[in-house]
Design an enzyme around this catalytic site. Structure first.
Site, PDB file in Angstrom:
ATOM      1  N   LYS A  77     -15.973 -12.893  -7.221  1.00 48.16           N
ATOM      2  CA  LYS A  77     -16.710 -12.335  -6.080  1.00 48.16           C
ATOM      3  C   LYS A  77     -17.750 -13.361  -5.635  1.00 48.16           C
ATOM      4  CE  LYS A  77     -19.357  -8.059  -5.127  1.00 48.16           C
ATOM      5  NZ  LYS A  77     -19.783  -6.784  -5.753  1.00 48.16           N
ATOM      6  N   SER A 152     -18.170  -2.734  -3.335  1.00 47.36           N
ATOM      7  CA  SER A 152     -18.390  -3.927  -2.557  1.00 47.36           C
ATOM      8  C   SER A 152     -17.478  -5.092  -2.946  1.00 47.36           C
ATOM      9  CB  SER A 152     -19.852  -4.378  -2.700  1.00 47.36           C
ATOM     10  OG  SER A 152     -20.146  -4.716  -4.032  1.00 47.36           O
ATOM     11  N   SER A 176     -19.000  -0.790  -7.629  1.00 46.47           N
ATOM     12  CA  SER A 176     -18.355  -1.843  -6.831  1.00 46.47           C
ATOM     13  C   SER A 176     -17.193  -2.563  -7.478  1.00 46.47           C
ATOM     14  CB  SER A 176     -19.388  -2.878  -6.407  1.00 46.47           C
ATOM     15  OG  SER A 176     -20.063  -2.408  -5.283  1.00 46.47           O
TER      16      SER A 176
HETATM   17  N1  GLN Z   1     -21.760   1.582  -2.928  1.00 51.40           N
HETATM   18  C1  GLN Z   1     -22.827   1.337  -3.827  1.00 51.40           C
HETATM   19  C2  GLN Z   1     -23.993   0.705  -3.112  1.00 51.40           C
HETATM   20  O1  GLN Z   1     -23.847   0.336  -1.996  1.00 51.40           O
HETATM   21  C3  GLN Z   1     -22.393   0.467  -4.961  1.00 51.40           C
HETATM   22  C4  GLN Z   1     -22.452  -0.985  -4.668  1.00 51.40           C
HETATM   23  C5  GLN Z   1     -22.260  -1.852  -5.883  1.00 51.40           C
HETATM   24  O2  GLN Z   1     -21.881  -1.382  -6.955  1.00 51.40           O
HETATM   25  N2  GLN Z   1     -22.598  -3.103  -5.727  1.00 51.40           N
HETATM   26  O3  GLN Z   1     -25.037   0.567  -3.644  1.00 51.40           O
END
Ligand code: GLN
Length: 475
Positions: A77, A152, A176
Site C-alpha cells: 500500500k 482504504s 482497511s
Molecule cells: N473506513 C475506516 C476509516 O476511514 C477505516 C480506515 C482504515 O482502516 N484505514 O477510518
C-alpha cells in the site's frame, strides 16, 4: 504449468525443479498489471527493479541461500515506506515525496527475499472505505468494474484479486485490510495491536494502525505475518512476546469451539439480506459440525462508530500536522510568507475527506470540548475493550460480517459522511479493542460480488485465529 499460482509451495517446487524462475513470475505479473491498468490499483509499478531483484533471488535459489519468501511477488500500500521510492498516501500533499528509509515491515519482507512489484492506490491517508478519497481516483473492483474495491487498501486488494501480484500488504486502522479483502473475495488479516511494527507506516491513528496481509490462502497470511511480526526498537508499542511459527504450526483446528455472533448482524435492517443469509448459512454449518454457536447482544454496538471516529480523527489531526508545506512534498506556489505557506499548502494539498477529519479531530481535542468528546470516547473505548475481552473469555471467537453491505457502485457518494462511516460498524470493534481479526471469503452474492465474514479472537492469539480460519474455509 499454472499461469498463476495459488500456493507458495507450488511456486517453490516450480522454482526448485527449474520449471519456472522468479524472473518469469515477475514478467507474468507485470503483463497482468498492464492488462489491468484500467483498474487503477497501482500508483507506481517498480518494473525494472522487480526484474533485477528477481534475477538476484533466482541466483540465491540456485545457491541454496534464498529466504522464506523467495518467489513471493507482493505489492505494498502506498502508505508504507520503501527507501528510495515515492510515497504518497494517495495524497497531493505528498506528491513527489520520496521515502528516506524503509519501514520495518518492508525490511523484513525484503530480508526474506520477497519482491515488491509496486505501490498500491488507497484512500487518501487511508481515510475511507471505498478508495474514492484517493487523489489518484478510485480503484475498480475486478469482479465488477462499476463497483468500488473497498478501502482504504483498495489497490492492494484488487492487485491480488486480478493476479497482478501474489499477495499484498495493507494497513488496517478500522477495517482497511479486512473490508477491501472481503469485497475482493480474499483473506485480510489485522493483527493484534502491538504485533507488527508501525515504524515507517504513514501514521493515520497511531493507537489503531496495524499492517496486515491480503492473500488468497491462510497459509500465506500466516507466513507473511510471521515474517513481519515481532519486537522492533523503532516502535515502543510493540509487544516483546516471541513470534510463533504461524505457518509451520498452521493446521485446520479440530476441536469444538464456542463461537458468539452478534444478534444485531441478523436483526438489523441496515445489514444486507444476502449477507445475513451468508452468516446464517455459516452458523448452521458450524452448528452441524458440533460447535456451540450463540447469539449475543453487544450493548455498546451503537457506540462503536462514534467512539472510533472521535478517536481516529483526533489522532489524525495531530499526525497530519506535520504536512506543513515545508518538510514534505507539496508546497503551494501561491504562498507569500510562512503562514500562507502552511495555510495554502494544506488547503491545496489535502483532499476534502482529509480536511473534514482534521477539522473534526481538532474540534474534539479543543479546550472546551476535550472532556465532552475526546476524553469521553477514550472511556468508551476502555469499556468496549473490556466488554470484548469478557466475551472472548467466554467464547473462542466472535463471528460477524466484514461489512454490512457488499461493494457499492463507484460514485454513489453519500451526502452525509456519517452514513459512510456507519459501514465500518463490524470492523471497528476489533480495532478499538486491539484484538486480531481476519476476514474470510464466504461466497458471492447474486450479482457476483464477493462477501466476507470476519472472525475475532483474543489478543495475540493469531495462531488459533489462523488455524480456525483454515478450518472455516473448508466448511
Ligand atoms: N473506513 C475506516 C476509516 O476511514 C477505516 C480506515 C482504515 O482502516 N484505514 O477510518
Amino acid at each position: 504449468m499454472a499461469k498463476f499460482y495459488s500456493s507458495l509451495n507450488e511456486i517453490k517446487s516450480g522454482l526448485q525443479n527449474g520449471s519456472i524462475t522468479v524472473e518469469e513470475l515477475v514478467k507474468r505479473y507485470l503483463s497482468q498489471i498492464e492488462l489491468n491498468a484500467h483498474l487503477n490499483a497501482f500508483n507506481e509499478v517498480f518494473a525494472d527493479e522487480a526484474l533485477t531483484r528477481a534475477a538476484e533471488v533466482d541466483r540465491s535459489i540456485k545457491q541454496g541461500t534464498a529466504g522464506k519468501l523467495a518467489g513471493m511477488v507482493i505489492a505494498i500500500k502506498d502508505n508504507i515506506s520503501y527507501k528510495g521510492h515515492k510515497l504518497s498516501a494517495s495524497s497531493k500533499i505528498l506528491e513527489n515525496f520520496t521515502a528516506i528509509y524503509s519501514s520495518t515491515v518492508v525490511e523484513r519482507l525484503l530480508a526474506e527475499d520477497a519482491i515488491i512489484i509496486g505501490r498500491c492506490n488507497c484512500d487518501e491517508f487511508a481515510m475511507g472505505a471505498t478508495n474514492e478519497s484517493s487523489y489518484y481516483g478510485p480503484v475498480k473492483n475486478h469482479a465488477d468494474n462499476a463497483k468500488v474495491s473497498g478501502g482504504s487498501s483498495g489497490g492492494s486488494a484488487v492487485a491480488v484479486q486480478a493476479n497482478m501480484c501474489y499477495a499484498a500488504i495493507g494497513t488496517d486502522t478500522g477495517g482497511s485490510v479486512r473490508q477491501p479483502a472481503s469485497f475482493c473475495g480474499l483473506i485480510g488479516l489485522k493483527p493484534t495491536y502491538g504485533r507488527v511494527s508501525r515504524h515507517g507506516l504513514i501514521a493515520y491513528a497511531s493507537s489503531f494502525d496495524q499492517a496486515g496481509p491480503i492473500t488468497r490462502s491462510v497459509e500465506d497470511a500466516a507466513l507473511l505475518l510471521e515474517v513481519m511480526a515481532g519486537a522492533d526498537d523503532y516502535d515502543s508499542t510493540l509487544s516483546q512476546k516471541p513470534v510463533e511459527n504461524y505457518s509451520a504450526n498452521l493446521q485446520a483446528s479440530a476441536g469444538k469451539k464456542k463461537i458468539a455472533y452478534l444478534q444485531d448482524a441478523l436483526s438489523s435492517p441496515g445489514v444486507d439480506a444476502e449477507i445475513k443469509a451468508t452468516l446464517t448459512t455459516y452458523i448452521d454449518k458450524l452448528r452441524a459440525d458440533g460447535h456451540k454457536v450463540t447469539p449475543i447482544a453487544f450493548d455498546h454496538l451503537d457506540y462503536l462508530v462514534p467512539a472510533y471516529y472521535i478517536l481516529v480523527t483526533a489522532e489524525a489531526s495531530s499526525n497530519l500536522a506535520r504536512y506543513d508545506g515545508v518538510h514534505y512534498g507539496y508546497r503551494s506556489k501561491n504562498a507569500t510568507d510562512l503562514m500562507s505557506t502552511y495555510k495554502r499548502s494544506r488547503s491545496e494539498g489535502f483532499g476534502k475527506e482529509v480536511k473534514r477529519r482534521i477539522m473534526l479531530g481538532t474540534f474534539v481535542l479543543s479546550a472546551g470540548y476535550y472532556d465532552a468528546y475526546y476524553a469521553k470516547a477514550q472511556k468508551v473505548r476502555r469499556i468496549i475493550r473490556e466488554k470484548t475481552d469478557q466475551i472472548l473469555q467466554e467464547y473462542d471467537f466472535i463471528l460477524v460480517p466484514s461489512s454490512p453491505e457488499p461493494a457499492s457502485a463507484i460514485g454513489k457518494i453519500e451526502k452525509d459522511p456519517v452514513v459512510g462511516y456507519l459501514a465500518d460498524i463490524f470492523t471497528v470493534q476489533a480495532s478499538l479493542a486491539g484484538v486480531p481479526a481476519i476476514s474470510l471469503p464466504a461466497g458471492n452474492n447474486a450479482e457476483g460480488l464477493p462477501l466476507g465474514l470476519q472472525l475475532l479472537t483474543k489478543h495475540f492469539e493469531e495462531q488459533e485465529l489462523l488455524n480456525f480460519a483454515k478450518y472455516f474455509l473448508q466448511l
